[in-house]
Scaffold this active site. Structure first.
Site, mmCIF file in Angstrom:
data_model
loop_
_atom_site.group_PDB
_atom_site.id
_atom_site.type_symbol
_atom_site.label_atom_id
_atom_site.label_comp_id
_atom_site.label_asym_id
_atom_site.label_seq_id
_atom_site.Cartn_x
_atom_site.Cartn_y
_atom_site.Cartn_z
ATOM 1 N N CYS A 76 -1.098 3.855 -2.652
ATOM 2 C CA CYS A 76 -1.508 2.410 -2.118
ATOM 3 C C CYS A 76 -1.816 1.525 -3.677
ATOM 4 C CB CYS A 76 -2.608 2.380 -1.306
ATOM 5 S SG CYS A 76 -3.325 0.679 -1.043
ATOM 6 N N CYS A 187 3.918 -2.994 -3.527
ATOM 7 C CA CYS A 187 3.155 -2.539 -2.424
ATOM 8 C C CYS A 187 3.948 -1.672 -1.696
ATOM 9 C CB CYS A 187 2.961 -3.892 -1.573
ATOM 10 S SG CYS A 187 2.428 -3.230 0.191
HETATM 11 N N1 DGL Z 1 0.392 -0.146 0.976
HETATM 12 C C1 DGL Z 1 -0.301 -1.083 0.328
HETATM 13 C C2 DGL Z 1 -0.121 -1.160 -1.180
HETATM 14 O O1 DGL Z 1 0.632 -0.360 -1.642
HETATM 15 C C3 DGL Z 1 -1.277 -2.025 0.912
HETATM 16 C C4 DGL Z 1 -1.285 -2.509 2.075
HETATM 17 C C5 DGL Z 1 -2.551 -3.277 2.714
HETATM 18 O O2 DGL Z 1 -2.832 -4.369 2.259
HETATM 19 O O3 DGL Z 1 -3.439 -2.538 3.296
HETATM 20 O O4 DGL Z 1 -0.668 -2.132 -1.839
#
Ligand code: DGL
Length: 266
Positions: A76, A187
């Site tokens: 993330c 993301c």
């Molecule tokens: N998958 C997460 C990232 O790589 C973000 C998702 C969210 O906003 O919860 O930033």
């Protein structure tokens, strides 16, 4: 009898980190994988930094105690760009963070005009600016922050096809500059929409995400597979809340290889 394979915990707010898990699994199919999504605190991209650091810290403390992984991947960008030092301070084994792939994008861009598509949190982070200053000092970086795109990826795994017109509008700010030739998917949810995003750009561009680099980094931390290594299929899946675990989500996760799907109230 074979030694037990290294246990790798892949963590995200939702399903996005599966895009990283897939790349690591391709490179290291003999390892054991556990995926955890913090659905109780989803989404991370709109959270205040101190609240987010405290939450990620708490959830990973509980998960690492329960699972005892050999490696943790914080799959993330939103969490890694702010919480890595804190997590590393109390988990003694390797913690691999996923951060925006600005360096490879700057290297492959011919025009040196690159786009950064991320959550609003990641777009605003000092860490992200530091990556730009360090690895793309001669590039123009056009930023677009979207939390809606994260939701669309979540909806897709639950069986709802993305609305292409909506995707086109979300990425439109990146295409106001005709020279832009490369976009960083900063993301982990966004590679899950890779085909749809590519289908709505006004011209062909290069897309860069962190999956391959993370797979190489994890491989560098693990010794080579023993000759008798098994290749276990799939991964176990933990959620931090039972609420929201619908039949559609379960079947979407199973399509990606989830075996057991369990919730651990945190
Ligand atoms: N998958 C997460 C990232 O790589 C973000 C998702 C969210 O906003 O919860 O930033």
């Amino acid at each position: 009898m074979a030694n037990s394979p290294p246990k790798i915990l892949v963590f995200d707010s939702g399903v996005g980190g599966i895009s990283i898990l897939q790349k690591v699994q391709q490179q290291l199919p003999w390892c054991e994988y556990i995926y955890a999504s913090d659905n109780r605190a989803f989404p991370y991209g709109t959270k205040d930094e101190s609240e987010l650091v405290a939450r990620v810290d708490l959830v990973l403390k509980v998960l690492t105690e329960k699972i005892n992984p050999d490696i943790v991947i914080i799959a993330c960008n939103t969490a890694s760009t702010v919480a890595l030092p804190k997590i590393r301070s109390h988990f003694q084994k390797p913690v691999v963070g996923v951060v925006p792939a600005i360096k490879p994008a700057a290297q492959i861009s011919s025009s040196k005009v690159i786009g950064l598509l991320a959550t609003p949190g990641t777009i605003d982070r000092p860490y992200t600016q530091w990556l730009i200053d360090d690895f793309a000092p001669t590039c123009q970086v056009i930023k677009a922050g979207s939390s809606r795109l994260v939701e669309i990826a979540e909806e897709k795994i639950r069986g709802k096809a993305p609305d292409l017109e909506e995707l086109r509008n979300i990425i439109a700010p990146l295409f106001t500059t005709p020279e832009l030739d490369t976009v960083v998917l900063a993301c982990t949810h966004f590679p899950l929409l890779g085909e749809e995003l590519a289908s709505v750009t006004p011209r062909a561009i290069q897309w860069v995400d962190s999956g391959d680099a993370i797979a190489r980094r994890v491989a560098s931390l693990i010794s080579t597979a023993p000759a008798d290594a098994a290749h276990p299929e799939g991964f176990d899946y933990f959620l931090t809340a039972n609420a929201g675990v619908t039949a559609n989500l379960v079947s979407g996760l199973k399509n990606f290889g989830a075996r057991e799907i369990r919730s651990l109230e945190i």
